[in-house]
Design an enzyme around this catalytic site. Structure first.
Site, short mmCIF file in Angstrom:
data_model
loop_
_atom_site.label_atom_id
_atom_site.label_comp_id
_atom_site.label_asym_id
_atom_site.label_seq_id
_atom_site.Cartn_x
_atom_site.Cartn_y
_atom_site.Cartn_z
N GLY A 7 42.45 38.04 29.68
CA GLY A 7 42.69 36.82 28.60
C GLY A 7 41.85 37.37 27.29
O GLY A 7 40.76 37.62 27.33
N VAL A 11 37.52 32.99 24.08
CA VAL A 11 36.30 33.34 25.15
C VAL A 11 36.37 34.70 25.62
O VAL A 11 35.41 35.52 25.43
CB VAL A 11 36.33 32.41 26.38
CG1 VAL A 11 35.05 32.83 27.09
CG2 VAL A 11 36.11 30.95 25.74
N ASP A 32 46.10 40.99 28.00
CA ASP A 32 46.35 39.25 27.82
C ASP A 32 48.19 39.24 28.10
O ASP A 32 48.70 40.50 28.09
CB ASP A 32 46.35 39.01 26.25
CG ASP A 32 46.33 37.52 26.44
OD1 ASP A 32 45.12 36.83 26.28
OD2 ASP A 32 47.23 36.74 26.36
N ARG A 82 40.81 23.41 27.22
CA ARG A 82 41.07 21.92 27.05
C ARG A 82 41.03 21.59 25.55
O ARG A 82 40.58 22.24 24.67
CB ARG A 82 39.75 21.30 27.75
CG ARG A 82 38.51 21.24 27.39
CD ARG A 82 37.81 20.36 28.05
NE ARG A 82 36.13 20.91 28.20
CZ ARG A 82 35.29 19.88 28.39
NH1 ARG A 82 35.44 18.75 28.74
NH2 ARG A 82 33.97 20.19 28.26
N ASN A 95 46.24 26.38 35.31
CA ASN A 95 45.21 27.69 35.40
C ASN A 95 45.27 28.03 36.96
O ASN A 95 44.80 29.38 37.10
CB ASN A 95 43.98 27.06 34.97
CG ASN A 95 43.95 27.19 33.60
OD1 ASN A 95 44.94 27.42 32.91
ND2 ASN A 95 42.93 26.75 32.94
N HIS A 175 30.38 22.54 37.51
CA HIS A 175 30.48 22.80 35.88
C HIS A 175 31.58 21.66 35.40
O HIS A 175 32.84 21.97 34.47
CB HIS A 175 31.03 24.31 35.62
CG HIS A 175 31.42 24.31 34.26
ND1 HIS A 175 30.20 24.50 33.28
CD2 HIS A 175 32.21 24.77 33.27
CE1 HIS A 175 30.73 24.74 32.02
NE2 HIS A 175 32.09 25.06 32.18
#
Ligand code: NAD
Length: 309
Positions: A7, A11, A32, A82, A95, A175
């Site tokens: 990814g 992030v 990616d 999100r 996901n 989380h």
């Protein structure tokens, strides 16, 4: 050491940047699915080496997992972030498929890798990666508590007008905006309880702000945050590759600790070269344990959704 970040979005790229600057790996692979994205970001980062003075070789890859072969640590950040108003839990449908596929591909080329899961809903994605991989539980670690605890320390430092480096404070549990548990009773300012310096009202506000820390940023930015999440992921990589035996709250598979089993949730663990090496299991008070159990119920019902996908 070889580290891969899957990814190359906000992030993942930030995490890779931190890993490169700190020279946590001799070789760092950024992968990616979007053609050219990881190669481009890897090359851009490599061009900062001469300016910043680091010596990490950064390789970009568009879904070529052969380039990740022999990785010691893999950070999985691939997946949808999100948008304002969304919960992390709403991302599960997309996901779950991404995290499952990435986990399988990674392990084909790096069977001994330690996996750090960042994609949301993170506790359920960690549980999924553990089930899908079949590797020892010590090698599957979810990133949530490192970030949530950093946010907790940030809000505490703003209220106390002190350095966050002087604060010790942990967030345990799931989380999620409503499932995480900032343990203010245990938070200290150079070993003095912070509760001595904060009114009940201030304490409640800091806990509430911490819980919605991610949502606050998503509302401001329009997408999920990345500087602190990327740095939090890199801090876990650092604890592992440098065998630091650091105590960091991570989502790991519980087997009776804190009264829970067959679930991945945030608890304080020792991180070292084998992955998570020990859970620091200690007694919560009645109110905290009730909150932990409620959080586990929410995470478990999210895990149940996996069976329907
Ligand atoms: N655990 C945490 O504390 C935490 C914090 C922030 C964000 N997150 C989560 O991390 C994830 C990434 O967030 P972001 O802001 O970087 O999103 P982003 O959209 O910027 O980046 C995600 C990247 O994943 C890539 N991707 C999608 N499917 C892929 C696949 N099959 N293989 C390889 N790459 C693939 C996309 O092309 C994209 O570049 C989200 O799920 C987000 O909710 C978790």
């Amino acid at each position: 050491m070889k580290v891969t970040v899957v990814g190359a979005g906000a992030v993942g790229a930030t995490c890779a940047d931190n890993i490169a600057r700190k020279e946590l790996a001799e070789e760092l692979v950024l992968l990616d699915i979007k053609e050219g994205l990881a190669e481009g970001k890897a090359l851009d980062m490599m061009q900062t080496a001469a300016l910043l003075g680091f010596d990490t070789k950064i390789i970009g890859s568009s879904s070529d997992y052969a380039k990740t072969a022999g990785s010691d640590v893999v950070v999985i950040t691939s997946g949808l972030p999100r948008k304002p108003g969304m919960t992390r839990e709403e991302l599960i449908g997309t996901n779950a498929g991404i995290v499952r596929g990435v986990t399988e591909n990674i392990l084909k080329h790096s069977p001994n890798a330690i996996l750090i899961i960042v994609s949301n809903p993170m506790d359920t994605m960690t549980y999924l990666a553990l089930q899908a991989s079949g590797i020892p539980k010590e090698r599957v670690i979810g990133m949530g508590g490192a970030l949530d605890s950093a946010r907790f320390r940030c809000y505490l430092s703003m209220a106390l007008n002190c350095s966050p480096a002087d604060l010790n404070a942990v967030v345990v549990g799931g989380h999620g905006d409503t499932t995480m548990i900032p343990l203010i009773r245990f938070a200290t300012w150079n070993s003095v309880p912070v509760t001595k310096f904060l009114s009940e009202e201030q304490q409640k506000k800091i806990v509430a702000d911490t819980m919605v820390g991610g949502a606050t940023l998503t509302k401001l930015i329009g997408t999920s945050a990345w500087y602190a999440p990327g740095a939090a992921g890199a801090s876990m990589v650092e604890a592992i590759v440098r065998d630091e035996k650091k105590l960091i709250t991570c989502s790991v598979s519980l087997n009776g600790e804190f009264g829970q089993k067959d679930i991945c949730m945030g608890v304080p663990v020792i991180l070292g070269k084998k992955g998570w090496e020990k859970i620091l299991d200690f007694s919560l008070n009645q109110e905290e344990q009730a909150a932990f159990n409620k959080s586990a119920d929410a995470v478990r019902s999210m895990n149940d959704v996996l069976k329907t996908l």
